[in-house]
Design a protein around this motif. Structure first.
Motif, PDB file in Angstrom:
ATOM      1  N   THR A  77       5.680  56.301 -19.491  1.00  0.00           N
ATOM      2  CA  THR A  77       6.662  55.207 -19.526  1.00  0.00           C
ATOM      3  C   THR A  77       7.201  54.946 -18.117  1.00  0.00           C
ATOM      4  OG1 THR A  77       7.288  55.891 -21.739  1.00  0.00           O
ATOM      5  CG2 THR A  77       8.815  54.419 -20.620  1.00  0.00           C
ATOM      6  N   LEU A  80       4.366  53.330 -16.031  1.00  0.00           N
ATOM      7  CA  LEU A  80       4.083  51.946 -16.414  1.00  0.00           C
ATOM      8  C   LEU A  80       5.170  51.007 -15.894  1.00  0.00           C
ATOM      9  CD1 LEU A  80       1.749  50.771 -18.149  1.00  0.00           C
ATOM     10  CD2 LEU A  80       3.341  50.665 -20.044  1.00  0.00           C
ATOM     11  N   THR A  81       6.431  51.441 -16.081  1.00  0.00           N
ATOM     12  CA  THR A  81       7.541  50.604 -15.619  1.00  0.00           C
ATOM     13  C   THR A  81       7.523  50.514 -14.094  1.00  0.00           C
ATOM     14  OG1 THR A  81       8.793  51.502 -17.478  1.00  0.00           O
ATOM     15  CG2 THR A  81      10.028  50.210 -15.891  1.00  0.00           C
ATOM     16  N   TYR A  85       7.029  47.214 -11.858  1.00  0.00           N
ATOM     17  CA  TYR A  85       8.080  46.827 -10.911  1.00  0.00           C
ATOM     18  C   TYR A  85       7.464  46.521  -9.544  1.00  0.00           C
ATOM     19  CZ  TYR A  85      12.401  46.865  -8.231  1.00  0.00           C
ATOM     20  OH  TYR A  85      13.445  46.501  -7.412  1.00  0.00           O
ATOM     21  N   PHE A  89       7.875  43.017  -7.920  1.00  0.00           N
ATOM     22  CA  PHE A  89       8.943  42.852  -6.937  1.00  0.00           C
ATOM     23  C   PHE A  89       8.628  43.400  -5.555  1.00  0.00           C
ATOM     24  CE2 PHE A  89      11.098  43.038 -11.120  1.00  0.00           C
ATOM     25  CZ  PHE A  89      11.499  41.709 -11.155  1.00  0.00           C
TER      26      PHE A  89
ATOM     27  N   LEU B  20      13.577  51.869 -15.731  1.00  0.00           N
ATOM     28  CA  LEU B  20      13.865  50.760 -16.662  1.00  0.00           C
ATOM     29  C   LEU B  20      15.095  49.981 -16.205  1.00  0.00           C
ATOM     30  CD1 LEU B  20      13.193  52.141 -20.271  1.00  0.00           C
ATOM     31  CD2 LEU B  20      11.961  50.329 -19.080  1.00  0.00           C
ATOM     32  N   PHE B  23      14.157  47.585 -13.510  1.00  0.00           N
ATOM     33  CA  PHE B  23      13.418  46.441 -14.039  1.00  0.00           C
ATOM     34  C   PHE B  23      14.331  45.486 -14.822  1.00  0.00           C
ATOM     35  CE2 PHE B  23      10.207  44.093 -16.244  1.00  0.00           C
ATOM     36  CZ  PHE B  23       9.176  44.052 -15.313  1.00  0.00           C
ATOM     37  N   ARG B  26      16.715  43.598 -12.480  1.00  0.00           N
ATOM     38  CA  ARG B  26      16.106  42.601 -11.609  1.00  0.00           C
ATOM     39  C   ARG B  26      15.418  41.490 -12.385  1.00  0.00           C
ATOM     40  NH1 ARG B  26      13.566  44.081  -5.862  1.00  0.00           N
ATOM     41  NH2 ARG B  26      13.113  41.958  -5.216  1.00  0.00           N
ATOM     42  N   ARG B  27      14.645  41.863 -13.376  1.00  0.00           N
ATOM     43  CA  ARG B  27      13.898  40.845 -14.109  1.00  0.00           C
ATOM     44  C   ARG B  27      14.710  40.235 -15.232  1.00  0.00           C
ATOM     45  NH1 ARG B  27       9.616  39.554 -17.338  1.00  0.00           N
ATOM     46  NH2 ARG B  27       7.881  40.176 -16.040  1.00  0.00           N
ATOM     47  N   PRO B 112       4.286  54.585 -24.115  1.00  0.00           N
ATOM     48  CA  PRO B 112       4.918  53.867 -23.019  1.00  0.00           C
ATOM     49  C   PRO B 112       4.948  52.371 -23.329  1.00  0.00           C
ATOM     50  CG  PRO B 112       2.623  54.357 -22.472  1.00  0.00           C
ATOM     51  CD  PRO B 112       2.867  54.907 -23.835  1.00  0.00           C
ATOM     52  N   VAL B 113       6.145  51.798 -23.349  1.00  0.00           N
ATOM     53  CA  VAL B 113       6.255  50.376 -23.673  1.00  0.00           C
ATOM     54  C   VAL B 113       6.120  49.568 -22.379  1.00  0.00           C
ATOM     55  CG1 VAL B 113       8.782  50.420 -23.491  1.00  0.00           C
ATOM     56  CG2 VAL B 113       7.677  48.642 -24.838  1.00  0.00           C
ATOM     57  N   GLU B 114       5.379  48.470 -22.478  1.00  0.00           N
ATOM     58  CA  GLU B 114       5.268  47.602 -21.300  1.00  0.00           C
ATOM     59  C   GLU B 114       6.630  46.957 -21.075  1.00  0.00           C
ATOM     60  OE1 GLU B 114       2.014  44.905 -21.047  1.00  0.00           O
ATOM     61  OE2 GLU B 114       0.644  46.306 -22.021  1.00  0.00           O
ATOM     62  N   PRO B 115       7.124  46.948 -19.830  1.00  0.00           N
ATOM     63  CA  PRO B 115       8.464  46.407 -19.561  1.00  0.00           C
ATOM     64  C   PRO B 115       8.637  44.981 -20.095  1.00  0.00           C
ATOM     65  CG  PRO B 115       7.536  47.408 -17.583  1.00  0.00           C
ATOM     66  CD  PRO B 115       6.480  47.477 -18.617  1.00  0.00           C
ATOM     67  N   ASP B 116       7.587  44.168 -19.971  1.00  0.00           N
ATOM     68  CA  ASP B 116       7.677  42.792 -20.478  1.00  0.00           C
ATOM     69  C   ASP B 116       7.929  42.759 -21.983  1.00  0.00           C
ATOM     70  OD1 ASP B 116       7.300  41.707 -18.036  1.00  0.00           O
ATOM     71  OD2 ASP B 116       5.156  41.304 -18.280  1.00  0.00           O
TER      72      ASP B 116
END
Lengths: 300, 128
Positions: A77, A80-81, A85, A89, B20, B23, B26-27, B112-116
């Motif tokens: 996790t 991936l994050t 990022y 960015f 997280l 992310f 910012r996003r 793991p979850v994709e941030p999107d």
């Protein structure tokens, strides 16, 4: 003194020997029959023993998988994050840096798919049964690989049997099996080809019982039916030396990174849990995979 | 200017909450607070009053289910939507939405979850 067949003593002796021979032959037959029964019983015992060992192994794998999943999915996790990022960015300006981030992203996804495969393998025993229309299930699943088929110029032919009985199954898990088979078929036809999916139904003698209680609905009052799904590709086939290993966990003939080697192991296990079978053979066209959903005895 | 929506991130892994948070800040344009001790989650929620909580399920000092139960019993916190992040299940098994815990129907996402994907679930739950 010469021997005479008409001699009463000799005749008596011959018939006594004959009787002994007949008796011996009878005993030999009995022995042979007993041997066949013993052999069958030995085979059944061996198979039950193997099944038990398999179940024990699965339980160990299940415990291991759950532990590994938890310990590995957390760092994945973060990775991936973090990679997402950076891609968004703080993207590198050079192509090598961009490629590096792309490779890292794919590596994380690949590690995740291995973990998912392990969980699938260890959890195949849990079934959530519901009646399903096999043709509809196959059609829905084909949509998952439509893009892949279009991309590789693979023609999909549907040869669906009409009025198939509904099958009680875990639809999600059977879809997993079908996705595995369709994906393997498309990977085998990178230069294009033909994917044929055939569904049929045939009447069979009822069996004693089905292990998971999953069963095929009856099309008549007389005989239960078994439903068969065949997936045929026109790829180069599986190398003979690999055929005996394709259901072994972590065995794969795909290039590194393209397969976990768990797909077929999981698929066969899922089918066996349904009391069905999954067989894969080479034939003159390519590879044919066959799923059979077995019936249960009436009133069982 | 419209107030930023507030997200509370609870996970015992600092690297997860840190990345997280970066992310989501910012996003997503959210105001994010993080907490690495499950046992403190309810107290921080009372203090921070988040619009949504992203909650880990397995933590050494408390588990996500028990925290959701405690939140559900608090009249001032029970309406806060929760997105569970869990490392012990697969997304296909839960279909992105889960069972009710502590009176609320919550969302479950597999790590793991994709941030999107996480952001789109947050936006959906917040209606933004």
């Amino acid at each position: 003194m010469g021997w005479s067949a008409s001699d009463p003593i000799r005749r008596g002796w011959i018939s006594e020997v004959q009787a002994n021979v007949d008796e011996l032959k009878g005993k030999e037959r009995e022995l042979q029959e007993a041997y066949v029964v013993l052999q069958a019983s030995h085979e059944a015992h061996k198979s039950a023993q193997l099944q038990l060992i398999h179940v024990e192994k699965l339980e160990s794998v299940g415990l291991l998988a759950a532990g590994v999943a938890h310990e590995v999915k957390n760092p994945l996790t973060t990775l991936l994050t973090g990679v997402q990022y950076l891609r968004e960015f703080a993207p590198p300006e050079d192509d090598e840096g961009k490629q590096l981030l792309e490779d890292m992203w794919l590596a994380v996804k690949r590690a995740d798919s291995v973990i998912k495969g392990l969980l699938d393998y260890s959890r195949a025993r849990e079934l959530f049964l519901k009646e399903e229309n096999v043709n509809e299930l196959v059609e829905r699943t084909l949509q998952f690989v439509k893009h892949e088929c279009d991309k590789r110029r693979i023609k999909v032919t549907r040869d669906f049997g009409q009025e198939l009985p509904r099958v009680t199954m875990d639809g999600y898990k059977v879809q997993q099996v079908l996705v595995n088979l369709f994906t393997n078929a498309t990977h085998a036809m990178s230069e294009g080809g033909s994917l044929t999916v055939r569904t049929t139904c045939r009447s069979v003698q009822p069996q004693a019982e089905s292990p998971a209680g999953a069963h095929v609905g009856r099309d008549t009052d007389e005989m239960p039916s078994e439903v068969v799904v065949e997936v045929q590709d026109t790829g180069p086939g599986i190398p003979e030396e690999s055929l005996t290993k394709i259901f072994d966990p972590f065995f794969t003939t795909k290039p590194t990174g393209q397969g976990t080697g768990l797909g077929l192991a999981v698929s066969r296990q899922i089918m066996e849990m349904h009391g069905g079978t999954l067989d894969i053979q080479n034939n003159e066209s390519g590879v044919r995979a066959r799923l059979v959903f077995r019936p249960v005895a009436r009133g069982g | 200017m419209e107030d930023k929506k507030k997200i509370l991130l609870v996970d015992d892994e600092e690297s997860i909450t840190r990345t997280l948070k970066l992310f989501l800040d910012r996003r997503g344009g959210f105001e994010v607070r993080t907490e690495n001790r499950g046992s403190q989650a309810v107290r921080v929620a009372r203090d921070f009053r988040p619009d949504l909580i992203v909650l880990d399920v397995v933590m050494p000092d408390s588990d996500g289910g028990a925290i959701a139960q405690d939140l559900g019993e608090d009249p001032e916190l029970q309406s806060i939507p929760i997105i569970f992040l869990t490392a012990i299940i697969k997304e296909q098994e839960i279909g992105g939405h889960g069972k009710a815990i502590g009176g609320g129907v919550h969302t479950y996402l597999a790590k793991p979850v994709e941030p999107d994907v996480l952001i789109s679930h947050i936006q959906e739950r917040l209606g933004v």
